[in-house]
Design a protein around this motif. Sequence first.
Motif, PDB file in Angstrom:
ATOM      1  N   TYR A 273     -21.419  38.650 -18.788  1.00 24.89           N
ATOM      2  CA  TYR A 273     -22.767  38.885 -18.269  1.00 24.89           C
ATOM      3  C   TYR A 273     -22.787  40.297 -17.701  1.00 24.89           C
ATOM      4  O   TYR A 273     -21.960  40.653 -16.855  1.00 24.89           O
ATOM      5  CB  TYR A 273     -23.110  37.863 -17.191  1.00 24.89           C
ATOM      6  N   GLU A 274     -23.694  41.135 -18.200  1.00 24.78           N
ATOM      7  CA  GLU A 274     -23.770  42.536 -17.781  1.00 24.78           C
ATOM      8  C   GLU A 274     -25.161  42.855 -17.239  1.00 24.78           C
ATOM      9  O   GLU A 274     -26.174  42.418 -17.812  1.00 24.78           O
ATOM     10  CB  GLU A 274     -23.448  43.473 -18.953  1.00 24.78           C
ATOM     11  N   THR A 275     -25.195  43.652 -16.173  1.00 26.75           N
ATOM     12  CA  THR A 275     -26.458  43.927 -15.491  1.00 26.75           C
ATOM     13  C   THR A 275     -26.913  45.379 -15.561  1.00 26.75           C
ATOM     14  O   THR A 275     -28.095  45.659 -15.337  1.00 26.75           O
ATOM     15  CB  THR A 275     -26.341  43.543 -14.007  1.00 26.75           C
ATOM     16  N   LEU A 276     -25.996  46.312 -15.840  1.00 25.75           N
ATOM     17  CA  LEU A 276     -26.349  47.731 -15.770  1.00 25.75           C
ATOM     18  C   LEU A 276     -26.248  48.470 -17.097  1.00 25.75           C
ATOM     19  O   LEU A 276     -27.111  49.291 -17.421  1.00 25.75           O
ATOM     20  CB  LEU A 276     -25.463  48.436 -14.727  1.00 25.75           C
ATOM     21  N   VAL A 277     -25.192  48.204 -17.860  1.00 30.15           N
ATOM     22  CA  VAL A 277     -24.980  48.901 -19.129  1.00 30.15           C
ATOM     23  C   VAL A 277     -24.536  47.900 -20.184  1.00 30.15           C
ATOM     24  O   VAL A 277     -24.128  46.780 -19.861  1.00 30.15           O
ATOM     25  CB  VAL A 277     -23.914  50.020 -19.003  1.00 30.15           C
ATOM     26  N   VAL A 278     -24.597  48.301 -21.439  1.00 27.30           N
ATOM     27  CA  VAL A 278     -24.092  47.457 -22.521  1.00 27.30           C
ATOM     28  C   VAL A 278     -22.595  47.236 -22.311  1.00 27.30           C
ATOM     29  O   VAL A 278     -21.859  48.175 -21.976  1.00 27.30           O
ATOM     30  CB  VAL A 278     -24.351  48.122 -23.892  1.00 27.30           C
ATOM     31  N   ASP A 279     -22.148  46.029 -22.474  1.00 26.65           N
ATOM     32  CA  ASP A 279     -20.726  45.716 -22.314  1.00 26.65           C
ATOM     33  C   ASP A 279     -19.882  46.638 -23.180  1.00 26.65           C
ATOM     34  O   ASP A 279     -20.223  46.930 -24.324  1.00 26.65           O
ATOM     35  CB  ASP A 279     -20.478  44.254 -22.714  1.00 26.65           C
ATOM     36  N   GLY A 280     -18.757  47.116 -22.622  1.00 23.51           N
ATOM     37  CA  GLY A 280     -17.913  48.085 -23.315  1.00 23.51           C
ATOM     38  C   GLY A 280     -17.456  47.648 -24.685  1.00 23.51           C
ATOM     39  O   GLY A 280     -17.286  48.464 -25.589  1.00 23.51           O
ATOM     40  N   LEU A 281     -17.256  46.359 -24.870  1.00 24.74           N
ATOM     41  CA  LEU A 281     -16.824  45.829 -26.157  1.00 24.74           C
ATOM     42  C   LEU A 281     -17.858  46.084 -27.241  1.00 24.74           C
ATOM     43  O   LEU A 281     -17.521  46.222 -28.418  1.00 24.74           O
ATOM     44  CB  LEU A 281     -16.560  44.329 -26.028  1.00 24.74           C
ATOM     45  N   PHE A 282     -19.131  46.169 -26.868  1.00 24.92           N
ATOM     46  CA  PHE A 282     -20.231  46.320 -27.820  1.00 24.92           C
ATOM     47  C   PHE A 282     -20.732  47.764 -27.928  1.00 24.92           C
ATOM     48  O   PHE A 282     -21.659  48.030 -28.684  1.00 24.92           O
ATOM     49  CB  PHE A 282     -21.406  45.429 -27.397  1.00 24.92           C
ATOM     50  N   GLN A 283     -20.142  48.685 -27.187  1.00 29.83           N
ATOM     51  CA  GLN A 283     -20.683  50.048 -27.139  1.00 29.83           C
ATOM     52  C   GLN A 283     -20.384  50.836 -28.410  1.00 29.83           C
ATOM     53  O   GLN A 283     -19.300  50.724 -28.991  1.00 29.83           O
ATOM     54  CB  GLN A 283     -20.122  50.800 -25.932  1.00 29.83           C
ATOM     55  N   THR A 284     -21.352  51.662 -28.812  1.00 32.11           N
ATOM     56  CA  THR A 284     -21.132  52.603 -29.904  1.00 32.11           C
ATOM     57  C   THR A 284     -20.388  53.814 -29.366  1.00 32.11           C
ATOM     58  O   THR A 284     -20.311  54.041 -28.149  1.00 32.11           O
ATOM     59  CB  THR A 284     -22.462  53.079 -30.510  1.00 32.11           C
ATOM     60  N   GLU A 285     -19.864  54.618 -30.272  1.00 33.74           N
ATOM     61  CA  GLU A 285     -19.130  55.818 -29.861  1.00 33.74           C
ATOM     62  C   GLU A 285     -20.034  56.770 -29.075  1.00 33.74           C
ATOM     63  O   GLU A 285     -19.630  57.300 -28.029  1.00 33.74           O
ATOM     64  CB  GLU A 285     -18.557  56.520 -31.091  1.00 33.74           C
ATOM     65  N   ASP A 286     -21.248  57.007 -29.559  1.00 32.73           N
ATOM     66  CA  ASP A 286     -22.147  57.949 -28.892  1.00 32.73           C
ATOM     67  C   ASP A 286     -22.580  57.435 -27.524  1.00 32.73           C
ATOM     68  O   ASP A 286     -22.678  58.201 -26.555  1.00 32.73           O
ATOM     69  CB  ASP A 286     -23.378  58.213 -29.757  1.00 32.73           C
ATOM     70  N   TYR A 287     -22.856  56.142 -27.425  1.00 33.88           N
ATOM     71  CA  TYR A 287     -23.259  55.546 -26.149  1.00 33.88           C
ATOM     72  C   TYR A 287     -22.103  55.627 -25.147  1.00 33.88           C
ATOM     73  O   TYR A 287     -22.299  56.017 -23.979  1.00 33.88           O
ATOM     74  CB  TYR A 287     -23.669  54.102 -26.385  1.00 33.88           C
ATOM     75  N   ALA A 288     -20.894  55.269 -25.593  1.00 35.07           N
ATOM     76  CA  ALA A 288     -19.732  55.324 -24.710  1.00 35.07           C
ATOM     77  C   ALA A 288     -19.473  56.749 -24.235  1.00 35.07           C
ATOM     78  O   ALA A 288     -19.172  56.984 -23.056  1.00 35.07           O
ATOM     79  CB  ALA A 288     -18.496  54.775 -25.430  1.00 35.07           C
ATOM     80  N   ARG A 289     -19.605  57.704 -25.143  1.00 33.78           N
ATOM     81  CA  ARG A 289     -19.363  59.108 -24.773  1.00 33.78           C
ATOM     82  C   ARG A 289     -20.379  59.589 -23.745  1.00 33.78           C
ATOM     83  O   ARG A 289     -20.026  60.271 -22.780  1.00 33.78           O
ATOM     84  CB  ARG A 289     -19.397  59.991 -26.026  1.00 33.78           C
ATOM     85  N   ALA A 290     -21.646  59.238 -23.946  1.00 37.02           N
ATOM     86  CA  ALA A 290     -22.683  59.638 -22.993  1.00 37.02           C
ATOM     87  C   ALA A 290     -22.472  58.970 -21.643  1.00 37.02           C
ATOM     88  O   ALA A 290     -22.629  59.604 -20.586  1.00 37.02           O
ATOM     89  CB  ALA A 290     -24.063  59.292 -23.552  1.00 37.02           C
TER      90      ALA A 290
END
Length: 278
Positions: free
Chosen positions: A107-124
Amino acid sequence: MARAENKTEAGGTAHLVAALAKALREQQDLSQEQLGRLIGYTASAISAMETCAQPASDQMLAKLEEAIGGGLGVFQTARKWMLLEKYPARFRGFSEMEAQALTLSSYETLVVDGLFQTEDYARALIGGGYPPVSEAKREELVEARLARRALFDRDPVPFIELILEETVLRRPFGNWEVHRGQLRSLAEDARRDNVCVQVLPLDRGLRGTYAGARGPMKLVETADHQHVVYLEIEDQGILVSDPTEVSRLAHRYARIRAQALSPDDSLSLIERLAGEER
């Protein structure tokens, strides 16, 4: 640019890899420049790896195995442990548990869970955090985060469930194209047979009950069928294993899930938001 503090932050695997790489390079009578040419790196990059100013990336380890590994498989074996060392210290213990989980419910409240993050989203997300990190450290963290996605296709296949607050779907990082790309990727993951994604709607509190107010959590069924909960608050990781506490948190999670939109309605919302122009 590699930072001097990396030398003290680097873990045992990074130091072992550095020593082995240097020993094998010298055994084969190669200079740093010559080894660099063999694997597509500069001499300074090889020097940084051997001094742990910039530990070897996963790509560099694969190329070192081909060039100087001699069939021993040491650099190939090191890839897993190097990735683990690149996670923040608070997450390292949990990361291996996640990789072996039979069931993972988040359950995540602020950002997309790290397991589901894209490269660009994670980098930003990582690049915009505080305290700031160097470009090299940011890329290490992005690489380690993306490596977690191997869980989706692991054999035996795990069951992965994610509940997101609707605000997460509306909070962009980087730019709107990065945001839309993340939503499209999330929709693709939601269609996997072993994945369930649900959204807790923004107006849930207007109905008088809202179970998600106490923050995010991850529930795990481990490889030996134990149940634990992982909580992360302000850079502090907490692993809960007491059966009474795990049961209490699991009941709260079940209530959050019951208050969320159905998987089909959640997917429709994600797809609609992904298609919105900005």
